[in-house]
Design a protein around this motif. Structure first.
Motif, PDB file in Angstrom:
ATOM      1  N   ILE A  85      -5.750   7.803  -1.790  1.00 36.30           N
ATOM      2  CA  ILE A  85      -4.812   6.682  -1.706  1.00 36.30           C
ATOM      3  C   ILE A  85      -5.558   5.358  -1.831  1.00 36.30           C
ATOM      4  CG2 ILE A  85      -3.200   5.484  -0.186  1.00 36.30           C
ATOM      5  CD1 ILE A  85      -2.534   8.304   0.983  1.00 36.30           C
TER       6      ILE A  85
ATOM      7  N   ASP B 214       2.485   7.111  -4.964  1.00 34.48           N
ATOM      8  CA  ASP B 214       1.960   7.477  -6.283  1.00 34.48           C
ATOM      9  C   ASP B 214       0.815   8.487  -6.200  1.00 34.48           C
ATOM     10  OD1 ASP B 214       3.791   5.848  -7.493  1.00 34.48           O
ATOM     11  OD2 ASP B 214       2.407   4.170  -7.781  1.00 34.48           O
ATOM     12  N   SER B 215       0.399   8.832  -4.987  1.00 32.30           N
ATOM     13  CA  SER B 215      -0.647   9.837  -4.785  1.00 32.30           C
ATOM     14  C   SER B 215      -0.002  11.174  -4.418  1.00 32.30           C
ATOM     15  CB  SER B 215      -1.600   9.397  -3.663  1.00 32.30           C
ATOM     16  OG  SER B 215      -2.204   8.156  -3.968  1.00 32.30           O
TER      17      SER B 215
ATOM     18  N   SER C 199       3.198   1.883  -1.904  1.00 35.04           N
ATOM     19  CA  SER C 199       3.375   2.287  -3.296  1.00 35.04           C
ATOM     20  C   SER C 199       2.249   3.213  -3.731  1.00 35.04           C
ATOM     21  CB  SER C 199       3.419   1.043  -4.191  1.00 35.04           C
ATOM     22  OG  SER C 199       3.418   1.396  -5.555  1.00 35.04           O
ATOM     23  N   ALA C 200       1.022   2.917  -3.293  1.00 34.66           N
ATOM     24  CA  ALA C 200      -0.109   3.785  -3.618  1.00 34.66           C
ATOM     25  C   ALA C 200       0.031   5.140  -2.931  1.00 34.66           C
ATOM     26  CB  ALA C 200      -1.418   3.111  -3.208  1.00 34.66           C
TER      27      ALA C 200
ATOM     28  N   ALA D 293       0.827  -1.211   0.000  1.00 35.84           N
ATOM     29  CA  ALA D 293       0.000   0.000   0.000  1.00 35.84           C
ATOM     30  C   ALA D 293       0.861   1.262   0.000  1.00 35.84           C
ATOM     31  CB  ALA D 293      -0.926   0.003   1.207  1.00 35.84           C
TER      32      ALA D 293
ATOM     33  N   GLU E  94      -6.548   4.715  -5.282  1.00 36.74           N
ATOM     34  CA  GLU E  94      -5.436   4.191  -6.085  1.00 36.74           C
ATOM     35  C   GLU E  94      -5.305   2.685  -5.889  1.00 36.74           C
ATOM     36  OE1 GLU E  94      -2.459   4.041  -8.785  1.00 36.74           O
ATOM     37  OE2 GLU E  94      -3.694   5.818  -8.312  1.00 36.74           O
ATOM     38  N   LEU E  95      -5.464   2.218  -4.647  1.00 43.26           N
ATOM     39  CA  LEU E  95      -5.453   0.775  -4.394  1.00 43.26           C
ATOM     40  C   LEU E  95      -6.604   0.093  -5.126  1.00 43.26           C
ATOM     41  CD1 LEU E  95      -4.633   0.538  -0.573  1.00 43.26           C
ATOM     42  CD2 LEU E  95      -3.187  -0.209  -2.476  1.00 43.26           C
TER      43      LEU E  95
ATOM     44  N   ARG F  84      -6.048  -0.628  -8.706  1.00 44.01           N
ATOM     45  CA  ARG F  84      -5.136  -1.753  -8.906  1.00 44.01           C
ATOM     46  C   ARG F  84      -5.768  -3.088  -8.496  1.00 44.01           C
ATOM     47  NH1 ARG F  84       0.390   0.988  -6.289  1.00 44.01           N
ATOM     48  NH2 ARG F  84       0.240   2.966  -7.431  1.00 44.01           N
TER      49      ARG F  84
END
Length: 275
Positions: free
Chosen positions: A233, A223-224, A219-220, A217, A236-237, A240
């Motif tokens: 966030i 990337d946010s 990584s999300a 998580a 974003e998960l 994916r």
């Protein structure tokens, strides 16, 4: 002064209930519980709860004689989770003293600071990064009344590698409560979260403010946007397919954002409902 009733009329699609876990997973869940760390986001100034928060941090506001955060700390202790990271900000010293008094002798507490607590909650989550390492952890909101019946299913649920979990309530709620709540919409399997946010429509369940986040998580988070709401966030998960729902319908919880919420939660606790 009757406690609020959750009327019929809002009928989201039920969350798919998970089957009983196998003995092997039950043993793994017991091991996970003993090593599990919980992160509680408690940095905000609770501006919507003024004047209560003018001299007291929101997590210490009393509900039926007990600080709001005590309900969540009790739920963790009851579940067997003893490692707790509390992210502080507003009235930090006062909050730390209060939480230490509640958790003394039963919880191992660590405090980290989010100096930018007036900004998005993502900054509080980022502040906890170093304390979490590369292990899964519970993420809880200090302004949610939570119970062990919320926390336990998150730990006990089978979890595919890399997938994070959200405790989801698919029972009907009053329309005015839903208007303020974070909503979830599921994919065709009834488990994978397809969308999360306050304006998701149609929706299938409410986010109770309790998550079990896999190390992936982070990584999300990266990337946010650095400064954003948590739903960005988690969204974003969801994109994916890495956020699944765990059904906690019927468990006790309540999100306390406003003075009206505080009054409603107090009536519910006093009535023994706790939800």
């Amino acid at each position: 002064n009757e406690p609020p009733v959750r009327p019929a009329g809002i009928a989201p699609t039920p969350v798919t209930r998970r089957r009983p876990v196998a003995l092997l997973w039950a043993r793994e869940a017991d091991s996970l519980r003993r090593s599990m760390r919980a992160v509680i986001l408690a940095a905000g100034d609770g501006g919507r709860l003024e004047p209560h928060t003018s001299a007291l941090p929101k997590p210490l506001i009393p509900i039926c004689g007990r600080p709001l955060i005590e309900f969540t700390l009790d739920a963790l202790a009851e579940t067997g989770v003893s490692e707790v990271v509390v992210v502080t900000g507003y009235r930090e010293a006062q909050l730390r003293d209060g939480v230490e008094a509640i958790g003394r002798g039963r919880l191992r507490l660590t405090f980290v600071t989010n100096a930018r607590f007036h900004s998005g909650a993502s900054l509080s989550l980022r502040a906890a990064r170093e304390s979490c390492g590369e292990e899964p952890f519970l993420l809880l909101m200090a302004d949610h009344l939570l119970s062990a019946a919320i926390v336990e299913p998150l730990i006990a649920a089978p979890r595919p590698p890399g997938v994070s979990l959200v405790a989801a309530d698919a029972e009907p709620w009053p329309h005015d409560y839903v208007d303020e709540a974070t909503r979830l919409r599921f994919g065709a399997d009834g488990v994978t979260v397809a969308a999360i946010g306050k304006h998701v429509s149609p929706w299938d369940a409410l986010d109770t403010g309790a998550f079990l986040l896999a190390p992936g998580a982070w990584s999300a988070v990266e990337d946010s946007l650095e400064d954003c709401e948590l739903s960005v966030i988690f969204g974003e998960l969801a994109k994916r397919d890495m956020l699944h729902a765990v059904d906690v319908s019927g468990a006790s919880w309540y999100d306390v954002d406003t003075v009206e919420d505080l009054e409603a939660a107090s009536r519910l606790i006093a009535a023994g409902a706790g939800r």
